[in-house]
Enzyme design. Sequence first.
Site, PDB file in Angstrom:
ATOM      1  N   LYS A   1      82.991  46.914  31.461  1.00  0.00           N
ATOM      2  CA  LYS A   1      83.641  47.756  32.459  1.00  0.00           C
ATOM      3  C   LYS A   1      84.850  48.416  31.790  1.00  0.00           C
ATOM      4  CE  LYS A   1      86.187  47.364  36.839  1.00  0.00           C
ATOM      5  NZ  LYS A   1      86.416  46.507  38.028  1.00  0.00           N
TER       6      LYS A   1
ATOM      7  N   GLU B   1      78.795  46.050  44.392  1.00  0.00           N
ATOM      8  CA  GLU B   1      79.826  45.132  43.904  1.00  0.00           C
ATOM      9  C   GLU B   1      80.786  44.799  45.040  1.00  0.00           C
ATOM     10  OE1 GLU B   1      83.787  45.291  41.066  1.00  0.00           O
ATOM     11  OE2 GLU B   1      82.094  46.600  40.543  1.00  0.00           O
TER      12      GLU B   1
ATOM     13  N   ARG C   1      88.503  40.103  46.693  1.00  0.00           N
ATOM     14  CA  ARG C   1      89.903  40.405  47.026  1.00  0.00           C
ATOM     15  C   ARG C   1      90.270  39.974  48.439  1.00  0.00           C
ATOM     16  NH1 ARG C   1      90.425  46.678  44.861  1.00  0.00           N
ATOM     17  NH2 ARG C   1      89.472  46.344  42.809  1.00  0.00           N
TER      18      ARG C   1
ATOM     19  N   THR D   1      86.068  41.855  40.737  1.00  0.00           N
ATOM     20  CA  THR D   1      87.392  41.250  40.643  1.00  0.00           C
ATOM     21  C   THR D   1      87.263  39.753  40.345  1.00  0.00           C
ATOM     22  OG1 THR D   1      88.034  42.822  42.395  1.00  0.00           O
ATOM     23  CG2 THR D   1      89.734  41.339  41.610  1.00  0.00           C
TER      24      THR D   1
END
Length: 219
Positions: free
Chosen positions: A139, A51, A55, A79
């Site tokens: 998640k 993953e 960011r 994210t």
Amino acid sequence: MSTSAAPSARPEPGPSVLDMSPVIPVVVVEDAADAVPLARALVAGGLPAIEVTLRTPAALDAIRAIAAEVPEAVVGAGTVISPEHVVAAVAAGARFLVSPGWTEGLLEAMRASGLPYLPGVSTVSEVLALLERGVGEMKFFPAEAAGGAAYLKSLGGPLPQARFCPTGGIGPAAAPGYLALPNVGCVGGTWMLPADALAAKDWGRVERLAREASALRQR
């Protein structure tokens, strides 16, 4: 009385992010040039699902590079917080999507992408809302701050149809406790990516730590 679907709605069909690996490395890439050797080290250590969090300015280039040059990796975008992120991640070659939370617009964009995805939850009501929408894989974030393994264990009784990838504050000591739960498919973490190893481009150390993490098999 509400006529919405019962919370027992079955999960959506399709490939499962939760079954790719016991641990999904959560990667923050500052320099896209590091993406390929980093991904190769993780794959060599037995962690093919990676993953890359959106960011940093380098994130999408990192996803592109891994998708193009490390075919044995299953690279995803983390994210993901907007429909625009979904579009950009798909265009870059992401093969799964992970969000820290969800809104109706974000959920619809992830669903429409055709990729497997994990919307983030931290409360029972959020889990119920996703189950009503036919989403059964999620998640759990921020895992340790939101109640940890004990919290997820308590959800297993009333909501056994929900499965989770807990992420946030989990290290090698806590991971086995999560992976022992029947409603946990995998965990997300960064402990196999220590900052000093990344700064030194010590991919051998990353591979060793990944191999240790990959040995944390569920039951």
